[in-house]
Structures are given as structure tokens and as C-alpha cells.
Design a protein around this motif. Structure first.
Motif, PDB file in Angstrom:
ATOM      1  N   ALA A  43      81.396 -11.210  19.933  1.00 41.03           N
ATOM      2  CA  ALA A  43      80.164 -10.538  20.351  1.00 41.03           C
ATOM      3  C   ALA A  43      78.953 -11.453  20.216  1.00 41.03           C
ATOM      4  CB  ALA A  43      79.971  -9.267  19.531  1.00 41.03           C
ATOM      5  N   THR A  44      78.853 -12.177  19.098  1.00 41.94           N
ATOM      6  CA  THR A  44      77.706 -13.059  18.891  1.00 41.94           C
ATOM      7  C   THR A  44      77.663 -14.153  19.932  1.00 41.94           C
ATOM      8  OG1 THR A  44      77.931 -12.662  16.513  1.00 41.94           O
ATOM      9  CG2 THR A  44      76.473 -14.450  17.199  1.00 41.94           C
ATOM     10  N   ASP A  45      78.803 -14.762  20.202  1.00 39.49           N
ATOM     11  CA  ASP A  45      78.864 -15.840  21.189  1.00 39.49           C
ATOM     12  C   ASP A  45      78.446 -15.343  22.568  1.00 39.49           C
ATOM     13  OD1 ASP A  45      79.821 -18.572  22.091  1.00 39.49           O
ATOM     14  OD2 ASP A  45      81.176 -17.296  23.247  1.00 39.49           O
ATOM     15  N   ILE A  46      78.967 -14.208  22.969  1.00 42.25           N
ATOM     16  CA  ILE A  46      78.651 -13.667  24.301  1.00 42.25           C
ATOM     17  C   ILE A  46      77.178 -13.282  24.384  1.00 42.25           C
ATOM     18  CG2 ILE A  46      79.119 -11.767  25.891  1.00 42.25           C
ATOM     19  CD1 ILE A  46      82.028 -11.837  24.849  1.00 42.25           C
ATOM     20  N   GLN A  47      76.673 -12.628  23.339  1.00 38.69           N
ATOM     21  CA  GLN A  47      75.258 -12.240  23.344  1.00 38.69           C
ATOM     22  C   GLN A  47      74.353 -13.461  23.393  1.00 38.69           C
ATOM     23  OE1 GLN A  47      73.018 -12.698  20.366  1.00 38.69           O
ATOM     24  NE2 GLN A  47      71.424 -12.246  21.872  1.00 38.69           N
ATOM     25  N   MET A  48      74.644 -14.473  22.572  1.00 38.83           N
ATOM     26  CA  MET A  48      73.797 -15.658  22.524  1.00 38.83           C
ATOM     27  C   MET A  48      73.838 -16.440  23.831  1.00 38.83           C
ATOM     28  SD  MET A  48      71.980 -15.914  19.793  1.00 38.83           S
ATOM     29  CE  MET A  48      71.508 -17.628  20.019  1.00 38.83           C
ATOM     30  N   ARG A  49      74.986 -16.516  24.438  1.00 42.15           N
ATOM     31  CA  ARG A  49      75.071 -17.219  25.724  1.00 42.15           C
ATOM     32  C   ARG A  49      74.254 -16.506  26.799  1.00 42.15           C
ATOM     33  NH1 ARG A  49      78.813 -21.344  26.001  1.00 42.15           N
ATOM     34  NH2 ARG A  49      80.055 -21.550  24.088  1.00 42.15           N
ATOM     35  N   SER A  50      74.266 -15.187  26.777  1.00 37.41           N
ATOM     36  CA  SER A  50      73.457 -14.437  27.727  1.00 37.41           C
ATOM     37  C   SER A  50      71.969 -14.693  27.498  1.00 37.41           C
ATOM     38  CB  SER A  50      73.742 -12.938  27.602  1.00 37.41           C
ATOM     39  OG  SER A  50      72.846 -12.176  28.379  1.00 37.41           O
ATOM     40  N   ALA A  51      71.528 -14.584  26.247  1.00 34.17           N
ATOM     41  CA  ALA A  51      70.115 -14.795  25.932  1.00 34.17           C
ATOM     42  C   ALA A  51      69.677 -16.222  26.256  1.00 34.17           C
ATOM     43  CB  ALA A  51      69.860 -14.483  24.463  1.00 34.17           C
ATOM     44  N   CYS A  52      70.526 -17.192  25.945  1.00 35.11           N
ATOM     45  CA  CYS A  52      70.177 -18.592  26.207  1.00 35.11           C
ATOM     46  C   CYS A  52      70.100 -18.885  27.696  1.00 35.11           C
ATOM     47  CB  CYS A  52      71.194 -19.522  25.545  1.00 35.11           C
ATOM     48  SG  CYS A  52      71.060 -19.603  23.748  1.00 35.11           S
ATOM     49  N   GLU A  53      71.006 -18.293  28.463  1.00 35.17           N
ATOM     50  CA  GLU A  53      70.994 -18.531  29.908  1.00 35.17           C
ATOM     51  C   GLU A  53      69.708 -17.988  30.531  1.00 35.17           C
ATOM     52  OE1 GLU A  53      71.290 -18.153  34.033  1.00 35.17           O
ATOM     53  OE2 GLU A  53      71.352 -16.378  32.746  1.00 35.17           O
ATOM     54  N   ILE A  54      69.273 -16.815  30.087  1.00 33.29           N
ATOM     55  CA  ILE A  54      68.048 -16.219  30.618  1.00 33.29           C
ATOM     56  C   ILE A  54      66.825 -16.990  30.129  1.00 33.29           C
ATOM     57  CG2 ILE A  54      66.641 -14.127  30.679  1.00 33.29           C
ATOM     58  CD1 ILE A  54      69.312 -12.568  30.294  1.00 33.29           C
ATOM     59  N   ALA A  55      66.808 -17.339  28.848  1.00 31.96           N
ATOM     60  CA  ALA A  55      65.672 -18.091  28.298  1.00 31.96           C
ATOM     61  C   ALA A  55      65.516 -19.446  28.984  1.00 31.96           C
ATOM     62  CB  ALA A  55      65.845 -18.263  26.791  1.00 31.96           C
ATOM     63  N   SER A  56      66.639 -20.055  29.345  1.00 34.47           N
ATOM     64  CA  SER A  56      66.566 -21.369  29.994  1.00 34.47           C
ATOM     65  C   SER A  56      65.798 -21.302  31.308  1.00 34.47           C
ATOM     66  CB  SER A  56      67.972 -21.931  30.230  1.00 34.47           C
ATOM     67  OG  SER A  56      68.657 -21.215  31.245  1.00 34.47           O
ATOM     68  N   ARG A  57      65.890 -20.187  32.001  1.00 35.98           N
ATOM     69  CA  ARG A  57      65.143 -20.040  33.253  1.00 35.98           C
ATOM     70  C   ARG A  57      63.647 -20.041  32.994  1.00 35.98           C
ATOM     71  NH1 ARG A  57      67.808 -14.598  35.059  1.00 35.98           N
ATOM     72  NH2 ARG A  57      69.961 -15.012  34.424  1.00 35.98           N
ATOM     73  N   HIS A  58      63.230 -19.402  31.918  1.00 40.82           N
ATOM     74  CA  HIS A  58      61.807 -19.350  31.593  1.00 40.82           C
ATOM     75  C   HIS A  58      61.304 -20.690  31.058  1.00 40.82           C
ATOM     76  CE1 HIS A  58      61.661 -15.058  32.320  1.00 40.82           C
ATOM     77  NE2 HIS A  58      62.719 -14.887  31.534  1.00 40.82           N
ATOM     78  N   LEU A  59      62.183 -21.434  30.395  1.00 43.72           N
ATOM     79  CA  LEU A  59      61.795 -22.742  29.871  1.00 43.72           C
ATOM     80  C   LEU A  59      61.856 -23.842  30.924  1.00 43.72           C
ATOM     81  CD1 LEU A  59      63.613 -22.624  26.415  1.00 43.72           C
ATOM     82  CD2 LEU A  59      61.137 -22.534  26.800  1.00 43.72           C
ATOM     83  N   GLY A  60      62.647 -23.623  31.968  1.00 43.69           N
ATOM     84  CA  GLY A  60      62.794 -24.645  33.004  1.00 43.69           C
ATOM     85  C   GLY A  60      63.724 -25.765  32.609  1.00 43.69           C
ATOM     86  N   GLN A  61      64.523 -25.559  31.557  1.00 48.13           N
ATOM     87  CA  GLN A  61      65.496 -26.554  31.104  1.00 48.13           C
ATOM     88  C   GLN A  61      66.767 -25.839  30.665  1.00 48.13           C
ATOM     89  OE1 GLN A  61      65.520 -29.833  31.109  1.00 48.13           O
ATOM     90  NE2 GLN A  61      63.400 -30.216  31.747  1.00 48.13           N
ATOM     91  N   PRO A  62      67.930 -26.479  30.828  1.00 55.05           N
ATOM     92  CA  PRO A  62      69.168 -25.862  30.337  1.00 55.05           C
ATOM     93  C   PRO A  62      69.156 -25.700  28.824  1.00 55.05           C
ATOM     94  CG  PRO A  62      69.620 -27.711  31.814  1.00 55.05           C
ATOM     95  CD  PRO A  62      68.166 -27.783  31.480  1.00 55.05           C
ATOM     96  N   ILE A  63      69.865 -24.701  28.345  1.00 51.30           N
ATOM     97  CA  ILE A  63      70.113 -24.534  26.915  1.00 51.30           C
ATOM     98  C   ILE A  63      71.615 -24.622  26.720  1.00 51.30           C
ATOM     99  CG2 ILE A  63      69.938 -23.020  24.922  1.00 51.30           C
ATOM    100  CD1 ILE A  63      67.472 -21.773  26.140  1.00 51.30           C
ATOM    101  N   VAL A  64      72.048 -25.618  25.987  1.00 49.09           N
ATOM    102  CA  VAL A  64      73.468 -25.866  25.757  1.00 49.09           C
ATOM    103  C   VAL A  64      73.895 -25.152  24.481  1.00 49.09           C
ATOM    104  CG1 VAL A  64      75.243 -27.610  25.385  1.00 49.09           C
ATOM    105  CG2 VAL A  64      73.300 -28.104  26.897  1.00 49.09           C
ATOM    106  N   VAL A  65      74.843 -24.240  24.602  1.00 49.85           N
ATOM    107  CA  VAL A  65      75.377 -23.521  23.439  1.00 49.85           C
ATOM    108  C   VAL A  65      76.552 -24.302  22.877  1.00 49.85           C
ATOM    109  CG1 VAL A  65      76.530 -21.421  22.649  1.00 49.85           C
ATOM    110  CG2 VAL A  65      74.610 -21.278  24.255  1.00 49.85           C
ATOM    111  N   GLU A  66      76.501 -24.572  21.595  1.00 49.83           N
ATOM    112  CA  GLU A  66      77.559 -25.343  20.921  1.00 49.83           C
ATOM    113  C   GLU A  66      78.139 -24.503  19.789  1.00 49.83           C
ATOM    114  OE1 GLU A  66      77.800 -29.331  18.164  1.00 49.83           O
ATOM    115  OE2 GLU A  66      76.636 -29.453  20.034  1.00 49.83           O
ATOM    116  N   ASN A  67      79.406 -24.141  19.895  1.00 53.30           N
ATOM    117  CA  ASN A  67      80.067 -23.351  18.845  1.00 53.30           C
ATOM    118  C   ASN A  67      80.424 -24.234  17.663  1.00 53.30           C
ATOM    119  OD1 ASN A  67      81.076 -21.943  21.633  1.00 53.30           O
ATOM    120  ND2 ASN A  67      80.715 -20.443  20.031  1.00 53.30           N
ATOM    121  N   ARG A  68      80.063 -23.775  16.466  1.00 51.89           N
ATOM    122  CA  ARG A  68      80.412 -24.475  15.224  1.00 51.89           C
ATOM    123  C   ARG A  68      80.948 -23.454  14.225  1.00 51.89           C
ATOM    124  NH1 ARG A  68      76.812 -29.736  13.678  1.00 51.89           N
ATOM    125  NH2 ARG A  68      76.879 -30.727  15.735  1.00 51.89           N
ATOM    126  N   PRO A  69      82.148 -22.939  14.464  1.00 53.61           N
ATOM    127  CA  PRO A  69      82.683 -21.896  13.588  1.00 53.61           C
ATOM    128  C   PRO A  69      83.120 -22.444  12.235  1.00 53.61           C
ATOM    129  CG  PRO A  69      84.327 -22.546  15.205  1.00 53.61           C
ATOM    130  CD  PRO A  69      83.061 -23.276  15.570  1.00 53.61           C
TER     131      PRO A  69
END
Length: 321
Positions: free
Chosen positions: A44-70
Motif C-alpha cells: 500500500a505504501t509503495d503504491i500510494q507513494m508512487r501515485s503521489a510522486c507521479e502527480i507531484a512531478s508534473r507540478h515540479l516539472g521534473q521526474p521523481i524517481v522512487v527507490e525502494n529500500r526495504p
């Protein structure tokens, strides 16, 4: 005005609310950002964070790379942040274990109030106890009665050491039972162990929601303040007589010493993302509530969570010897 210049002027006006650099400085961000998610992919956390990061990246104008570190109870993001450059390009999701673990260590690896810049609180977890459909227990009281009659013989899975184990150990103390926690590296392996019969039940966040709707697991109770909309027949721990609340919240932080203007830019992008309809649809899938706080309020909340973590660690006898 030439069309190309007009387009550039319009673009600058659109981005202005998220970035107002001083004269002569380059606009932030001018390259991709990296966000650590200290859990396995697919939860759930991974899916939620990827969604938020993808949307935020549009507002920032730069990609946001999600890196899992379990691993390490969701603390590896904090470890990575502690020594990172405070330029805003390295961030992490910060679960409540970030506060709890220093309270349990004789020599803490980080100080939650000194080593990080608290940027934005995003959401909270829904979670509870789930069993396999063929489990003999139809209710949480039945499971507890069995555990009480068979001390040390019931095992349960958590997404990491000292995560949901805290809720279950508090319940065990109130109910006078002894059961055995088994820590996994995230929700996915925890629930897979349940389906495989390696553990008796899972104490897990909302990663089980879809599985419950499909009939692959059966929820017995949730540790929320109220019943969950998609599972209205599932009682809360409190309804059943055990005052255990486990609605953990989390957000995003960066290294200490970040430029306040950069913090505000990141905050504003994720504030838009957390309330975006596409992100809200993801939250609905996991029954996760929005729990937004801005930088100042999040920093104040961090201090309160640190004090609460110390209290819980002492209450459960988890402090270092």
C-alpha cells in the motif's frame, strides 16, 4: 510578442507558485528528484507513494524517481537521508518506526528532531488483523481465546520488526496472551506467508484490502478509531474492548538544513498531489485517510510522535538493556 516568447512567459507564470528563486539562482528543481520508499514494491505504501510522486512531478516539472529500500523496519530511508546533501533532490517516506527505533537503541543512529527537515504529512494507514478464509477463528475474541489457551504457539506476521508488532504486543498485554511476531520485509511477503500457511495471521496495513474483497483473506478487526467504509461489518479493537489504536500517519522529509524556499516548493507540489482525484482514488482502494500537515505543523507532530514512541517503548519493555 512572438508566439515562442509568449509560451515561455505563460510557462513561467504557471510554475511561479511552486518556485520563486532569487535573481541569479537556477530554478529548483532543475533535475530529477529521488524519493526513498523503505518498503517492498507492491504494498500500500509503495503504491500510494508512487501515485503521489507521479502527480507531484508534473507540478515540479521534473521526474521523481522512487527507490525502494526495504528492511530495518522501514528505517533505511532515514539512514540514507541523514548524510545526504540538503539540496532537495533526496527525500524519503518516513514511517512511525523512524521515531520508535531511536527510542529502542542504546546508541541511536539518528535523531528524528535534529537530523531531518519535515516537509509534508500525507496520509494515514488503515490496518488490522487478517486470517486465511479457512482459519478456524471467525472473530478476534475467538483468536485471542485460542492464543490464551495455547501460549507461544500462535505466530503472526508484520511488515517489519517493531512496526505493527507494537499494536499486537499492546493487545497481548491487555488480553493477557503470548504470541510470536514474525517480521517480514514489507506487506507483500507478510501476506504471502499468511496465504502459504507459514503464519497464523497477519497484522498488516491496508495492503490486504483487495484480497479481502476477493475472499482471499478474512479481516477480524481493525485498529482504527472507527469502522472502515468498505468493511462495515469488521469491528474495531476498541469496540471489542481493547483500547488499541494504530492509525499510523506518514509523510515526506529531507535532510536537515534544507532551504525553506526549496521545502515550500516540494511541499506545494505534494499538497496538490495528495488532494488530486487520481491520488484520492488510490487512497480509496486502500481505505487510507488524508492526514495532511504543512512543514511547521509536521515538525511539531514529529516532536509529539517522538515523545509517544518513548512512552510506548517503555510501556512494552522494548528499550535497550
Amino acid at each position: 510578442m512572438p508566439p515562442s516568447l509568449a509560451r515561455r512567459t505563460l510557462l513561467g507564470a504557471t510554475l511561479a507558485p511552486l518556485a520563486a528563486p532569487a535573481l541569479g539562482q537556477s530554478r529548483f528543481p532543475d533535475r530529477p528528484l529521488r524519493v526513498f520508499v523503505p518498503w517492498t514494491p507492491g504494498g500500500a505504501t509503495d503504491i500510494q507513494m508512487r501515485s503521489a510522486c507521479e502527480i507531484a512531478s508534473r507540478h515540479l516539472g521534473q521526474p521523481i524517481v522512487v527507490e525502494n529500500r526495504p528492511g530495518a523496519s522501514g528505517s533505511l530511508g532515514a539512514v540514507a537521508l541523514k548524510d545526504a546533501k540538503p539540496d532537495g533532490y533526496t527525500l524519503s517516506q518516513m514511517p512511525n518506526s523512524v521515531f520508535r527505533m531511536p527510542a529502542m537503541q542504546a546508541k541511536p543512529q539518528w535523531d528524528p528532531l535534529r537530523d531531518f527537515t519535515w516537509i509534508i504529512r500525507l496520509v494515514g494507514y488503515m490496518g488490522g488483523v487478517v486470517v486465511r478464509p479457512d482459519a478456524p477463528w471467525q472473530t478476534l475474541p475467538e483468536l485471542i481465546a485460542y492464543a490464551r489457551a495455547n501460549p507461544g504457539k500462535i505466530s503472526y506476521g508484520t511488515p517489519g520488526a517493531n512496526t505493527t508488532e507494537v499494536q499486537m504486543q499492546r493487545l497481548a498485554k491487555l488480553a493477557g496472551i503470548d504470541w510470536v511476531p514474525v517480521a517480514f520485509r514489507g506487506a507483500a511477503p507478510n501476506l504471502q506467508a499468511l496465504l502459504s500457511g507459514d503464519i497464523h495471521f497477519s497484522a498488516e496495513t491496508s495492503a490486504w484490502a483487495d484480497m479481502a474483497l476477493e475472499g482471499r483473506v478474512r479481516p477480524l478487526a481493525v485498529w482504527m478509531s472507527g469502522r472502515v467504509a468498505r468493511f462495515p461489518t469488521v469491528p474495531t479493537f476498541r469496540e471489542l474492548g481493547w483500547d488499541v489504536l494504530g492509525e499510523s500517519t506518514y509523510g515526506i522529509a529531507g535532510p536537515r538544513g534544507m532551504d525553506p524556499a526549496v521545502v515550500r516548493t516540494i511541499h506545494d507540489a505534494f499538497r496538490l498531489a495528495v488532494h488530486d482525484p487520481a491520488h484520492l482514488a488510490v487512497l480509496a482502494r486502500f481505505d487510507m485517510p488524508v492526514r495532511y500537515l504543512g512543514p511547521e505543523e509536521f515538525a511539531t507532530e514529529a516532536a509529539a510522535l517522538m515523545a509517544e514512541a518513548r512512552r510506548i517503548v517503555q510501556e512494552l519493555g522494548l528499550q535497550p538493556v
